[in-house]
Design a protein around this motif. Sequence first.
Motif, mmCIF file in Angstrom:
data_model
loop_
_atom_site.group_PDB
_atom_site.id
_atom_site.type_symbol
_atom_site.label_atom_id
_atom_site.label_comp_id
_atom_site.label_asym_id
_atom_site.label_seq_id
_atom_site.Cartn_x
_atom_site.Cartn_y
_atom_site.Cartn_z
ATOM 1 N N THR A 160 13.167 -21.479 47.218
ATOM 2 C CA THR A 160 12.496 -22.693 47.692
ATOM 3 C C THR A 160 11.435 -23.123 46.693
ATOM 4 N N LEU A 161 11.395 -24.408 46.407
ATOM 5 C CA LEU A 161 10.342 -24.982 45.576
ATOM 6 C C LEU A 161 9.777 -26.187 46.312
ATOM 7 N N ASP A 162 8.464 -26.163 46.533
ATOM 8 C CA ASP A 162 7.834 -27.238 47.296
ATOM 9 C C ASP A 162 7.348 -28.382 46.410
ATOM 10 N N MET A 163 6.996 -28.064 45.166
ATOM 11 C CA MET A 163 6.479 -29.100 44.284
ATOM 12 C C MET A 163 6.839 -28.777 42.836
ATOM 13 N N LEU A 164 7.213 -29.804 42.117
ATOM 14 C CA LEU A 164 7.461 -29.730 40.674
ATOM 15 C C LEU A 164 6.564 -30.751 40.010
ATOM 16 N N VAL A 165 5.721 -30.287 39.089
ATOM 17 C CA VAL A 165 4.821 -31.180 38.363
ATOM 18 C C VAL A 165 5.227 -31.163 36.893
ATOM 19 N N ASN A 166 5.833 -32.258 36.440
ATOM 20 C CA ASN A 166 6.260 -32.385 35.044
ATOM 21 C C ASN A 166 5.088 -32.894 34.215
ATOM 22 N N ASN A 167 4.341 -31.938 33.661
ATOM 23 C CA ASN A 167 3.089 -32.239 32.976
ATOM 24 C C ASN A 167 3.140 -31.938 31.479
ATOM 25 N N ALA A 168 4.071 -31.102 31.027
ATOM 26 C CA ALA A 168 4.123 -30.705 29.613
ATOM 27 C C ALA A 168 4.219 -31.935 28.713
ATOM 28 N N SER A 169 3.536 -31.865 27.561
ATOM 29 C CA SER A 169 3.468 -33.038 26.704
ATOM 30 C C SER A 169 3.311 -32.649 25.245
ATOM 31 N N CYS A 170 3.721 -33.540 24.374
ATOM 32 C CA CYS A 170 3.394 -33.454 22.951
ATOM 33 C C CYS A 170 3.075 -34.870 22.489
ATOM 34 N N PHE A 171 2.230 -34.980 21.493
ATOM 35 C CA PHE A 171 1.642 -36.282 21.175
ATOM 36 C C PHE A 171 1.669 -36.489 19.659
ATOM 37 N N PHE A 172 2.580 -37.347 19.196
ATOM 38 C CA PHE A 172 2.715 -37.610 17.760
ATOM 39 C C PHE A 172 2.627 -39.110 17.504
ATOM 40 N N ASP A 173 1.948 -39.476 16.416
ATOM 41 C CA ASP A 173 1.852 -40.888 16.059
ATOM 42 C C ASP A 173 3.068 -41.317 15.246
ATOM 43 N N ASN A 174 3.127 -42.603 14.909
ATOM 44 C CA ASN A 174 4.272 -43.143 14.183
ATOM 45 C C ASN A 174 4.497 -42.432 12.858
ATOM 46 N N GLU A 175 3.412 -42.186 12.131
ATOM 47 C CA GLU A 175 3.536 -41.566 10.817
ATOM 48 C C GLU A 175 4.208 -40.202 10.909
ATOM 49 N N THR A 176 3.864 -39.449 11.947
ATOM 50 C CA THR A 176 4.437 -38.111 12.109
ATOM 51 C C THR A 176 5.914 -38.176 12.424
ATOM 52 N N VAL A 177 6.300 -38.977 13.396
ATOM 53 C CA VAL A 177 7.717 -39.016 13.773
ATOM 54 C C VAL A 177 8.559 -39.707 12.711
ATOM 55 N N ASP A 178 7.966 -40.621 11.935
ATOM 56 C CA ASP A 178 8.710 -41.280 10.866
ATOM 57 C C ASP A 178 9.029 -40.333 9.723
ATOM 58 N N SER A 179 8.187 -39.332 9.529
ATOM 59 C CA SER A 179 8.391 -38.394 8.415
ATOM 60 C C SER A 179 9.032 -37.090 8.851
ATOM 61 N N ASP A 180 9.194 -36.901 10.157
ATOM 62 C CA ASP A 180 9.709 -35.630 10.666
ATOM 63 C C ASP A 180 10.601 -35.901 11.870
ATOM 64 N N THR A 181 11.908 -35.854 11.671
ATOM 65 C CA THR A 181 12.832 -36.137 12.769
ATOM 66 C C THR A 181 12.748 -35.075 13.870
ATOM 67 N N ASP A 182 12.298 -33.870 13.526
ATOM 68 C CA ASP A 182 12.116 -32.845 14.562
ATOM 69 C C ASP A 182 11.012 -33.257 15.533
ATOM 70 N N ALA A 183 9.956 -33.873 15.001
ATOM 71 C CA ALA A 183 8.877 -34.354 15.859
ATOM 72 C C ALA A 183 9.369 -35.483 16.760
ATOM 73 N N LEU A 184 10.191 -36.359 16.215
ATOM 74 C CA LEU A 184 10.764 -37.450 17.005
ATOM 75 C C LEU A 184 11.613 -36.896 18.140
ATOM 76 N N ALA A 185 12.450 -35.907 17.824
ATOM 77 C CA ALA A 185 13.295 -35.295 18.857
ATOM 78 C C ALA A 185 12.435 -34.611 19.919
ATOM 79 N N ALA A 186 11.355 -33.943 19.475
ATOM 80 C CA ALA A 186 10.500 -33.228 20.416
ATOM 81 C C ALA A 186 9.874 -34.167 21.426
ATOM 82 N N VAL A 187 9.439 -35.339 20.979
ATOM 83 C CA VAL A 187 8.812 -36.293 21.885
ATOM 84 C C VAL A 187 9.740 -36.627 23.055
ATOM 85 N N TYR A 188 11.008 -36.853 22.750
ATOM 86 C CA TYR A 188 11.956 -37.215 23.807
ATOM 87 C C TYR A 188 12.446 -36.002 24.581
ATOM 88 N N ASN A 189 12.601 -34.864 23.921
ATOM 89 C CA ASN A 189 13.011 -33.651 24.632
ATOM 90 C C ASN A 189 11.966 -33.217 25.649
#
Length: 235
Positions: free
Chosen positions: A74-103
């Motif tokens: 039984t699970l009474d509550m699920l709180v989807n809170n995990a996050s990562c925070f990258f700016d345009n420059e980071t995701v533009d230069s690192d496709t792994d960072a871009l994937a992480a944001v959406y994953n």
Amino acid sequence: MAKNVLITGAGRRFGYELANHLIDEGYQVFAHYNSSKNGVEALEQRGAIPLQADFNEPSAVQSLIEQIKKKTDTLDMLVNNASCFFDNETVDSDTDALAAVYNVHAVAPYLLITGLQSLLEHSDNPLVVNITDIYTDSPSPSYIAYCGAKAALANMTQGFAKTLAPKIRVNAIQPGPILFLPDHDDAHRQKVMSETPLNVEGGLQPMIETVKFLRDNPFLTGESIKVDGGRSLNI
């Protein structure tokens, strides 16, 4: 009987404080973390069950789901809170960072909601709370991928609210300037406060109170509540 909650990103800031609050209320907390266990170790000493998973790897999310299913039905509550925070420059230069944001912000919550649906359905008052962002409605031009991923989670909130009703309620919270990061300088803080009508750093308690409000009001689903001191009015 103790109620069960899974909080992702439970090792720091809002996730950590919410976990402590729910432990105080008698919940069995499943405390997810990725790389830093510092806060989770303190939660573990209070009875929380730590669960490590890198949400950039969908297989790790599936493994976490299986671990939870072995520990409870039984699970009474699920709180989807995990996050990562990258700016345009980071995701533009690192496709792994871009994937992480959406994953982290979209794929993992989707897998958790669908994978834990059967456990949530065993609760008398099951609730999913997705932590999105005020920028889902008015995206920041400096964080396009991040805002897009949070917007995906906001859209999924409504989609799951439709498909999981009437058994499971799904809502979202859109935080604003609740707690500055240590690397935010005075100029940044002053700028943000000048754009916030209530002109105050909100702290984490208003977020916790909103989770409790969503939990305790059984007639709310598909809602997204801004906890931002009015800042979304000015962005």
